[in-house]
Design a protein around this motif. Structure first.
Motif, short mmCIF file in Angstrom:
data_model
loop_
_atom_site.label_atom_id
_atom_site.label_comp_id
_atom_site.label_asym_id
_atom_site.label_seq_id
_atom_site.Cartn_x
_atom_site.Cartn_y
_atom_site.Cartn_z
N ASP A 81 0.81 -1.21 0.00
CA ASP A 81 0.00 0.00 0.00
C ASP A 81 0.84 1.26 0.00
O ASP A 81 0.38 2.32 -0.42
CB ASP A 81 -0.93 0.01 1.22
CG ASP A 81 -2.19 -0.81 1.00
OD1 ASP A 81 -2.73 -0.74 -0.11
OD2 ASP A 81 -2.61 -1.53 1.92
N THR B 225 3.37 2.01 -1.78
CA THR B 225 3.92 2.42 -3.07
C THR B 225 2.86 3.10 -3.94
O THR B 225 1.67 2.79 -3.84
CB THR B 225 4.50 1.21 -3.84
OG1 THR B 225 5.19 1.69 -4.99
CG2 THR B 225 3.40 0.27 -4.28
N ALA B 226 3.31 4.04 -4.76
CA ALA B 226 2.44 4.66 -5.76
C ALA B 226 2.84 4.21 -7.16
O ALA B 226 2.29 4.68 -8.15
CB ALA B 226 2.53 6.19 -5.67
N THR B 227 3.80 3.29 -7.23
CA THR B 227 4.31 2.82 -8.52
C THR B 227 3.62 1.54 -8.95
O THR B 227 2.88 0.93 -8.18
CB THR B 227 5.82 2.56 -8.43
OG1 THR B 227 6.04 1.45 -7.54
CG2 THR B 227 6.56 3.78 -7.88
N ASN B 228 3.91 1.10 -10.16
CA ASN B 228 3.39 -0.19 -10.62
C ASN B 228 3.99 -1.36 -9.85
O ASN B 228 3.33 -2.38 -9.65
CB ASN B 228 3.66 -0.37 -12.11
CG ASN B 228 2.69 0.43 -12.96
OD1 ASN B 228 1.62 0.81 -12.51
ND2 ASN B 228 3.06 0.71 -14.21
N GLN C 177 5.08 3.89 -13.70
CA GLN C 177 4.19 4.29 -14.78
C GLN C 177 4.89 5.17 -15.81
O GLN C 177 4.53 5.16 -16.99
CB GLN C 177 2.98 5.04 -14.22
CG GLN C 177 2.07 4.23 -13.32
CD GLN C 177 2.49 4.26 -11.86
OE1 GLN C 177 3.66 4.07 -11.55
NE2 GLN C 177 1.53 4.49 -10.96
N PRO D 44 -3.33 -1.36 -14.31
CA PRO D 44 -4.13 -0.90 -13.16
C PRO D 44 -5.55 -1.46 -13.18
O PRO D 44 -6.14 -1.70 -12.12
CB PRO D 44 -4.12 0.62 -13.29
CG PRO D 44 -3.72 0.90 -14.70
CD PRO D 44 -2.86 -0.23 -15.12
N GLU E 274 -7.12 -3.50 -10.05
CA GLU E 274 -8.39 -3.11 -9.43
C GLU E 274 -9.36 -4.29 -9.39
O GLU E 274 -10.06 -4.50 -8.39
CB GLU E 274 -9.00 -1.94 -10.19
CG GLU E 274 -10.13 -1.26 -9.45
CD GLU E 274 -10.51 0.07 -10.08
OE1 GLU E 274 -11.32 0.79 -9.47
OE2 GLU E 274 -10.01 0.38 -11.19
N LEU F 48 -5.06 -2.98 -5.85
CA LEU F 48 -4.63 -1.61 -6.08
C LEU F 48 -4.16 -0.99 -4.76
O LEU F 48 -4.92 -0.96 -3.79
CB LEU F 48 -5.79 -0.79 -6.66
CG LEU F 48 -5.42 0.44 -7.50
CD1 LEU F 48 -4.66 0.02 -8.75
CD2 LEU F 48 -6.66 1.22 -7.87
N ARG G 100 -1.70 4.52 -4.55
CA ARG G 100 -1.61 4.48 -6.01
C ARG G 100 -1.79 5.85 -6.65
O ARG G 100 -1.07 6.22 -7.57
CB ARG G 100 -2.66 3.50 -6.56
CG ARG G 100 -2.82 3.51 -8.07
CD ARG G 100 -1.67 2.83 -8.76
NE ARG G 100 -1.79 2.90 -10.19
CZ ARG G 100 -1.01 2.26 -11.04
NH1 ARG G 100 -0.03 1.51 -10.59
NH2 ARG G 100 -1.16 2.36 -12.34
N HIS G 101 -2.75 6.61 -6.17
CA HIS G 101 -3.08 7.88 -6.81
C HIS G 101 -2.46 9.08 -6.09
O HIS G 101 -2.89 10.22 -6.31
CB HIS G 101 -4.60 8.05 -6.88
CG HIS G 101 -5.29 6.95 -7.61
ND1 HIS G 101 -5.07 6.71 -8.95
CD2 HIS G 101 -6.17 5.99 -7.19
CE1 HIS G 101 -5.81 5.66 -9.34
NE2 HIS G 101 -6.47 5.21 -8.29
#
Length: 555
Positions: A61, A63-66, A181, A221, A225, A230, A234-235
């Motif tokens: 959770d 991370t904001a990366t792929n 991303q 993504p 989801e 996700l 992420r965002h």
């Protein structure tokens, strides 16, 4: 140089770069007595451990990366050995070395000679942020390595028309995009540069590349989801972009210009040593006295401007996180000693030279791109290289300029495109080069690389020295003090695994995991609290923190 000689030169370069990499790491030995996290890799290691030990597929959770590409890279190491921080750090070190090799190959493909390409790659290896981030299980270095391999392979495909190189480029670009991303910039760069080339085959490949990139960009993504994987963060980056765009237009413009200047100076600093190596290959005596005088005067004026900036609030370092006033090290601990005169003046010198290097990077790249535009050379095969490199750089820079917070490690993925554009621009200039490198130039280049390597190795040594003391101390303190571990402010990566829970995306008002605690470790100087104990740190550099403090709150 015939094929056999080129092969021997390449193997020699690979050997030298490998030896340099190993020797820079030996003083800090980050693979032993170092089973602790660095920065964000506490979350990344937990994901590998969940997969290897429990068979659970987890996108952290935090991370904001792929992230998937990093998990794919780290999991085999965990299966073969163990998913410890030390083992996964070794995977990062290998990714860093592969990135250095790929940088050498890219410089060769752009047109530099073997010796000069080796020296430029050696300067890249000695970049302190690149070396230190390689000694972690973060997304930065594996992403950079995959990106450089993709660009190098695509340029070879353009020259050789080999399907094997095309497949290599697409696999590497896909791996980069499954890490971050922003890897989509590779697909766009390849597609646009290819579409501008003559021939139906080029346009067909360009469309196919873009379609593959879009499938990964949108499909990955969507799949996460549907599988309820996700991550909570992420965002986070897109939220920062939306916050920036919601500001008045004037503030958005000023913010973008601010980040452009800061990033530009960091990129200029990273290109300073390669610039010196390139300048050493120019036969300055062949230039007219008028040109030499003009460029000398301009350079002196730029130095004066750099001094003016450095004497004001624009003294390096301008971005926080890994490279700060006390040398190399995250702002993980409270407390900071007064900056020594040596360090303060040192950063002034760095700022002045950074401004000069940034100017010369622009002076070489911008005119070369302008000539490309005027001559419409992008429609010819030779135009593929600058078009792909320029788009690769611009698309990676764009989202960074709209973030509300930018850290110095965000600059690293931008540095290789700048070095590649610099190599291309330099090779396209109408400069008279020396007929041979000669012993003086060889020795000068070797001295530059040696000095940079020693500097990076010393920074790395001190970084791991105080981390070892910190983590060894923290392992004993809860029992000694009779408190829960999360009652000690031991740094970001110490408290994060204890306090972060999935779905929590807002930090404390004082920052991530900065909630008040009864006890705190500080580095570089005691806090305005009661000092209970201190521990020495065996550091090499005169400005490195050489003592840790245990502080108790007065409350």
């Amino acid at each position: 140089m015939d094929r056999e000689d080129r092969g021997a030169a390449n193997w020699f370069a690979i050997g030298v770069l490998t030896l340099q990499w190993v020797l820079m790491l030996l003083p800090s030995h980050p693979w032993s007595q170092a089973d602790f996290p660095i920065n964000d890799d506490w979350a990344h290691q937990a994901s590998v451990a969940a997969l290897v030990q429990e068979g659970r597929f987890v996108i952290p959770d935090w991370t904001a990366t792929n992230f998937l590409g990093l998990l794919i890279w780290g999991a085999p190491w965990g299966w073969l050995l163990q998913p410890s921080h030390e083992v996964l750090r070794c995977s990062g070190l290998l990714a860093g070395l592969l990135g250095v090799w790929a940088c050498y190959g890219l410089m060769l493909e752009i047109g530099l000679g073997a010796r000069l390409a080796m020296l430029v790659a050696a300067c890249w290896a000695a970049h302190p942020l690149y070396l230190s981030l390689s000694a972690s299980f973060m997304t930065d270095v594996p992403f950079i390595t995959a990106s450089v391999v993709a660009v190098w392979a695509m340029l070879r495909y353009q020259r050789l028309a080999s399907v094997g190189w095309l497949v290599t480029a697409l696999v590497a670009a896909s791996w980069a995009m499954l890490i971050r991303q922003t890897g989509f910039s590779l697909f766009v760069a390849f597609a646009v540069a290819g579409a501008l080339q003559p021939g139906r085959r080029q346009r067909y490949v360009a469309v196919s590349v873009l379609v593959l990139g879009l499938l990964l960009l949108l499909g990955y993504p969507w799949l996460l989801e549907r599988l309820h994987l996700l991550p909570a963060m992420r965002h986070a980056a897109s939220e920062q972009v939306r916050e920036s765009l919601a500001l008045p237009a004037g503030q958005v413009v000023l913010s973008v210009l601010n980040w452009i200047m800061r990033l530009g100076l960091y990129l200029g600093l990273g290109a300073a040593l390669p610039l010196i190596l390139l300048a050493a290959r120019v036969n300055w005596s062949a230039l007219t006295r008028r040109k030499l005088l003009v460029w000398t005067v301009v350079s002196l004026l730029v130095l004066v401007a750099g001094y003016a900036l450095g004497s004001s609030s624009w003294r390096m370092p301008l971005l926080g996180k890994d490279l700060i006033e006390t040398g190399l090290g995250q702002r993980m601990l409270h407390g900071k000693s007064a900056t020594t005169p040596l360090l303060w003046r040192g950063w002034l010198v760095v700022t002045v030279l950074t401004v000069l290097a940034s100017f010369w990077v622009l002076a070489l790249i911008v005119p070369a791109l302008w000539r490309l535009f005027q001559q419409k050379a992008w429609r010819r095969p030779a135009g593929y290289v600058p078009v792909a490199l320029a788009i690769w750089l611009m698309l990676q820079v764009a989202p960074v300029l709209l973030l509300t917070s930018v850290y110095d490690r965000y600059v690293l993925p931008l540095q290789v495109p700048v070095l590649a554009l610099l190599a291309w621009a330099w090779s396209s200039q109408a400069l008279t080069l020396t007929a041979t490198t000669g012993p003086v130039l060889r020795y000068a280049g070797t001295a530059i690389v040696l000095g940079a390597s020693l500097w990076a190795a010393a920074l790395m040594h001190d970084y791991f020295a105080w981390n070892r003391v910190r983590w060894q101390w923290l392992s004993d303190l809860p029992a000694q003090l009779g408190v829960a571990p999360d009652q000690i402010q031991g740094g970001f990566d110490y408290l994060a695994p204890l306090r972060y829970h999935g779905g929590v995306v807002q930090p404390h008002p004082d920052g991530w995991f900065r909630e008040p605690t009864p006890y705190a470790l500080s580095i570089g100087g005691p806090l305005k609290q009661e000092v209970l104990d201190t521990r020495p740190v065996d550091t090499w550099l005169p400005f490195s923190p050489n003592r840790l403090y245990l502080n108790r709150s007065a409350q």
